[in-house]
Design a protein around this motif. Structure first.
Motif, mmCIF file in Angstrom:
data_model
loop_
_atom_site.group_PDB
_atom_site.id
_atom_site.type_symbol
_atom_site.label_atom_id
_atom_site.label_comp_id
_atom_site.label_asym_id
_atom_site.label_seq_id
_atom_site.Cartn_x
_atom_site.Cartn_y
_atom_site.Cartn_z
ATOM 1 N N LEU A 17 56.187 48.887 40.732
ATOM 2 C CA LEU A 17 54.925 49.195 41.401
ATOM 3 C C LEU A 17 55.204 49.329 42.882
ATOM 4 O O LEU A 17 56.065 48.613 43.421
ATOM 5 N N ASP A 18 54.456 50.183 43.563
ATOM 6 C CA ASP A 18 54.628 50.269 45.008
ATOM 7 C C ASP A 18 54.063 49.003 45.652
ATOM 8 O O ASP A 18 53.253 48.290 45.057
ATOM 9 N N ILE A 19 54.495 48.726 46.857
ATOM 10 C CA ILE A 19 54.137 47.482 47.541
ATOM 11 C C ILE A 19 52.629 47.320 47.722
ATOM 12 O O ILE A 19 52.097 46.220 47.594
ATOM 13 N N ASP A 20 51.921 48.414 47.978
ATOM 14 C CA ASP A 20 50.478 48.313 48.210
ATOM 15 C C ASP A 20 49.698 48.010 46.930
ATOM 16 O O ASP A 20 48.569 47.524 47.001
ATOM 17 N N THR A 21 50.291 48.265 45.788
ATOM 18 C CA THR A 21 49.689 47.885 44.504
ATOM 19 C C THR A 21 50.091 46.465 44.131
ATOM 20 O O THR A 21 49.266 45.673 43.678
ATOM 21 N N ALA A 22 51.363 46.124 44.339
ATOM 22 C CA ALA A 22 51.882 44.821 43.909
ATOM 23 C C ALA A 22 51.400 43.668 44.785
ATOM 24 O O ALA A 22 50.987 42.620 44.266
ATOM 25 N N TYR A 23 51.450 43.828 46.092
ATOM 26 C CA TYR A 23 51.166 42.716 47.000
ATOM 27 C C TYR A 23 49.804 42.057 46.763
ATOM 28 O O TYR A 23 49.713 40.824 46.685
ATOM 29 N N PRO A 24 48.708 42.822 46.603
ATOM 30 C CA PRO A 24 47.401 42.177 46.403
ATOM 31 C C PRO A 24 47.283 41.397 45.092
ATOM 32 O O PRO A 24 46.362 40.603 44.926
ATOM 33 N N LEU A 25 48.199 41.603 44.154
ATOM 34 C CA LEU A 25 48.128 40.895 42.879
ATOM 35 C C LEU A 25 48.381 39.394 43.015
ATOM 36 O O LEU A 25 48.135 38.637 42.078
ATOM 37 N N PHE A 26 48.855 38.948 44.180
ATOM 38 C CA PHE A 26 49.186 37.538 44.384
ATOM 39 C C PHE A 26 48.152 36.807 45.236
ATOM 40 O O PHE A 26 48.383 35.693 45.682
ATOM 41 N N THR A 27 46.987 37.449 45.428
ATOM 42 C CA THR A 27 45.843 36.760 46.034
ATOM 43 C C THR A 27 45.114 36.032 44.906
ATOM 44 O O THR A 27 45.291 36.369 43.719
ATOM 45 N N PRO A 28 44.266 35.073 45.235
ATOM 46 C CA PRO A 28 43.496 34.422 44.163
ATOM 47 C C PRO A 28 42.677 35.425 43.341
ATOM 48 O O PRO A 28 42.665 35.360 42.116
ATOM 49 N N ALA A 29 42.009 36.368 44.003
ATOM 50 C CA ALA A 29 41.231 37.374 43.278
ATOM 51 C C ALA A 29 42.144 38.314 42.497
ATOM 52 O O ALA A 29 41.834 38.698 41.367
ATOM 53 N N GLY A 30 43.269 38.695 43.087
ATOM 54 C CA GLY A 30 44.206 39.582 42.409
ATOM 55 C C GLY A 30 44.780 38.973 41.137
ATOM 56 O O GLY A 30 44.995 39.661 40.141
ATOM 57 N N GLU A 31 45.012 37.678 41.164
ATOM 58 C CA GLU A 31 45.574 37.022 39.981
ATOM 59 C C GLU A 31 44.600 37.001 38.813
ATOM 60 O O GLU A 31 45.011 36.912 37.661
ATOM 61 N N THR A 32 43.289 37.135 39.087
ATOM 62 C CA THR A 32 42.329 37.177 37.975
ATOM 63 C C THR A 32 42.565 38.407 37.103
ATOM 64 O O THR A 32 42.152 38.425 35.946
ATOM 65 N N LEU A 33 43.220 39.433 37.638
ATOM 66 C CA LEU A 33 43.492 40.651 36.879
ATOM 67 C C LEU A 33 44.551 40.448 35.806
ATOM 68 O O LEU A 33 44.520 41.116 34.770
ATOM 69 N N TRP A 34 45.495 39.547 36.036
ATOM 70 C CA TRP A 34 46.634 39.454 35.121
ATOM 71 C C TRP A 34 46.971 38.053 34.613
ATOM 72 O O TRP A 34 47.757 37.920 33.670
#
Length: 152
Positions: A17-34
Motif C-alpha cells: 500500500l502507498d504510505i498515504d493509505t497505510a499510515y492512517p490505518l494505525f490511528t485509533p479510528a483507522g484500526e477500527t477498519l481492520w
C-alpha cells in the motif's frame, strides 16, 4: 517481593500500500477498519480525531486499557502511544511507516513493564506471540484492502 518485567520488542512488515493509505490505518479510528473487536471509547477529543494528547480506552479479555497518543508526527509518519492496563502493565507502542517504492514498511515496537505478577505473565504471553501478531496485522490489513476494493 514483586519484580517487574521490563521488555522491549520490535519487528516490521511491508504492506503493498502507498504510505498515504497505510499510515492512517494505525490511528485509533483507522484500526477500527481492520482490527476485529477494536472499539475505542474516546475521552478527548470526543469525536476520536487523531491529535497528540488524545485519550481513549479499549476493552479486551475483561480488561480495560487507557491510552494516550504521546507523540504524533504525521510528517515523519510516526506515532507513539502510551497505555496502561491498571494493576497489570504499562506499555509504550511506537509505530513508524516509511515509503519503499509503492509499498510501506511498518516498524512496530513495544516496551512493556509489568505492574503485578499477572502483568508479568501477560507480558510473557505477549512476547511469545509478538511476531505472529505482526504477521496477523499484515494479513488483517490485506483482507481489509481486498474487501474494500471489492466493495468499490
Amino acid at each position: 517481593m514483586f519484580q517487574a518485567i521490563h521488555q522491549h520488542l520490535g519487528g516490521e512488515f511491508t504492506l503493498p500500500l502507498d504510505i498515504d493509505t497505510a499510515y492512517p490505518l494505525f490511528t485509533p479510528a483507522g484500526e477500527t477498519l481492520w482490527v476485529p473487536d477494536w472499539q475505542p471509547q474516546y475521552f478527548h477529543p470526543a469525536d476520536g480525531h487523531t491529535v497528540q494528547g488524545m485519550v481513549f480506552s479499549t476493552g479486551h479479555g475483561g480488561e480495560t486499557t487507557l491510552w494516550t497518543l504521546a507523540d504524533y508526527q504525521p510528517a515523519a509518519y510516526s506515532y507513539r502511544y502510551v497505555r496502561v492496563t491498571p494493576g497489570s502493565r504499562f506499555v509504550q507502542v511506537q509505530v513508524s511507516c516509511q515509503p519503499v517504492d509503492a509499498n510501506t514498511r511498518v516498524q512496530v515496537s513495544y516496551t512493556l513493564t509489568g505492574l503485578s505478577e499477572a502483568g508479568n505473565a501477560a507480558i510473557r504471553d505477549f512476547a511469545a506471540g509478538y511476531h505472529a501478531m505482526l504477521a496477523e496485522w499484515r494479513s488483517l490489513i490485506l483482507a481489509w484492502r481486498d474487501s474494500a476494493s471489492q466493495a468499490s
